[in-house]
Design a protein around this motif. Structure first.
Motif, PDB file in Angstrom:
ATOM      1  N   ASN A   1      -6.222  -1.157   3.813  1.00  0.00           N
ATOM      2  CA  ASN A   1      -6.404  -2.025   5.030  1.00  0.00           C
ATOM      3  C   ASN A   1      -7.581  -2.761   4.706  1.00  0.00           C
ATOM      4  O   ASN A   1      -8.375  -2.676   3.907  1.00  0.00           O
ATOM      5  CB  ASN A   1      -6.674  -1.259   6.307  1.00  0.00           C
TER       6      ASN A   1
ATOM      7  N   TYR B   1      -0.641   9.074  -1.511  1.00  0.00           N
ATOM      8  CA  TYR B   1      -0.382   7.944  -0.983  1.00  0.00           C
ATOM      9  C   TYR B   1      -1.874   7.202  -0.930  1.00  0.00           C
ATOM     10  O   TYR B   1      -2.583   8.010  -0.576  1.00  0.00           O
ATOM     11  CB  TYR B   1       0.250   8.141   0.300  1.00  0.00           C
TER      12      TYR B   1
ATOM     13  N   ARG C   1      -3.055   4.159   1.575  1.00  0.00           N
ATOM     14  CA  ARG C   1      -3.304   3.336   2.651  1.00  0.00           C
ATOM     15  C   ARG C   1      -4.374   2.218   2.431  1.00  0.00           C
ATOM     16  O   ARG C   1      -5.506   2.822   2.709  1.00  0.00           O
ATOM     17  CB  ARG C   1      -3.281   3.749   4.062  1.00  0.00           C
TER      18      ARG C   1
ATOM     19  N   SER D   1      -2.773  -5.436   4.599  1.00  0.00           N
ATOM     20  CA  SER D   1      -2.506  -4.047   4.308  1.00  0.00           C
ATOM     21  C   SER D   1      -1.416  -3.858   3.231  1.00  0.00           C
ATOM     22  O   SER D   1      -0.286  -4.468   3.035  1.00  0.00           O
ATOM     23  CB  SER D   1      -2.262  -3.295   5.500  1.00  0.00           C
TER      24      SER D   1
ATOM     25  N   THR E   1      -7.341   4.835   2.847  1.00  0.00           N
ATOM     26  CA  THR E   1      -7.256   6.346   3.162  1.00  0.00           C
ATOM     27  C   THR E   1      -6.218   6.906   2.191  1.00  0.00           C
ATOM     28  O   THR E   1      -5.109   6.108   1.931  1.00  0.00           O
ATOM     29  CB  THR E   1      -6.741   6.295   4.619  1.00  0.00           C
TER      30      THR E   1
ATOM     31  N   ARG F   1       0.363  -0.207   1.123  1.00  0.00           N
ATOM     32  CA  ARG F   1       0.486   1.335   1.021  1.00  0.00           C
ATOM     33  C   ARG F   1       1.082   1.601  -0.429  1.00  0.00           C
ATOM     34  O   ARG F   1       2.344   1.312  -0.814  1.00  0.00           O
ATOM     35  CB  ARG F   1       1.389   1.931   1.864  1.00  0.00           C
TER      36      ARG F   1
ATOM     37  N   SER G   1       2.451   4.629  -3.414  1.00  0.00           N
ATOM     38  CA  SER G   1       2.859   5.964  -3.329  1.00  0.00           C
ATOM     39  C   SER G   1       2.900   6.181  -4.815  1.00  0.00           C
ATOM     40  O   SER G   1       3.031   5.160  -5.660  1.00  0.00           O
ATOM     41  CB  SER G   1       4.333   5.841  -2.581  1.00  0.00           C
TER      42      SER G   1
ATOM     43  N   GLY H   1       4.848   0.376  -4.561  1.00  0.00           N
ATOM     44  CA  GLY H   1       4.003  -0.152  -3.115  1.00  0.00           C
ATOM     45  C   GLY H   1       3.065  -1.547  -3.689  1.00  0.00           C
ATOM     46  O   GLY H   1       2.549  -1.949  -2.421  1.00  0.00           O
TER      47      GLY H   1
END
Length: 119
Positions: free
Chosen positions: A83, A79, A81, A17, A68, A19, A21, A8
């Motif tokens: 932003n 994961y 995330r 952004s 997050t 993400r 993994s 990712g």
């Protein structure tokens, strides 16, 4: 043996952004926590965020409110995330697992994935 495979990473503009993994595989008897660390050029590896099996989270002050972490315990996958990314978020991001594969509790690390924030 425990393997962590990250995916990712990439290049993103400031404010964008991404993400990440991380999937853990192998003989894992107990997972205490999983998380992400990062290392920028010329700097030491630093904690980004962790999450325990029970869902308790911990974030570095520099990413609170922007990043997050979440996990799927059944898949031993975590994961991240991210932003509102900033140029100072540029680093190699490493997945971490704290757990026991039969030889006592220890840290396991992924190979790292590059995140570059630049216009």
């Amino acid at each position: 043996q425990v393997q962590l495979v990250e995916s990712g990473g990439g290049l993103v503009q400031p404010g964008g952004s991404l993400r990440l993994s991380c999937a853990a595989s192998g003989s894992i008897f107990r997972v205490n926590a999983m998380g992400w660390y990062r290392q920028a050029p010329g700097k030491q590896r630093e904690l980004v965020t962790t999450i325990t099996t029970f869902g308790s989270t911990n974030y570095a002050d520099s990413v609170k409110g922007r990043f997050t972490i979440s996990r799927d315990n059944a898949k031993n996958t975590v994961y991240l995330r991210m932003n509102s990314l900033k140029p100072e978020d540029t680093a190699v991001y490493y997945c971490n697992l704290l757990g026991d594969s039969g030889a006592g509790t220890r840290n396991y690390w992924g190979q790292g994935t590059q995140v570059t924030v630049s216009s």
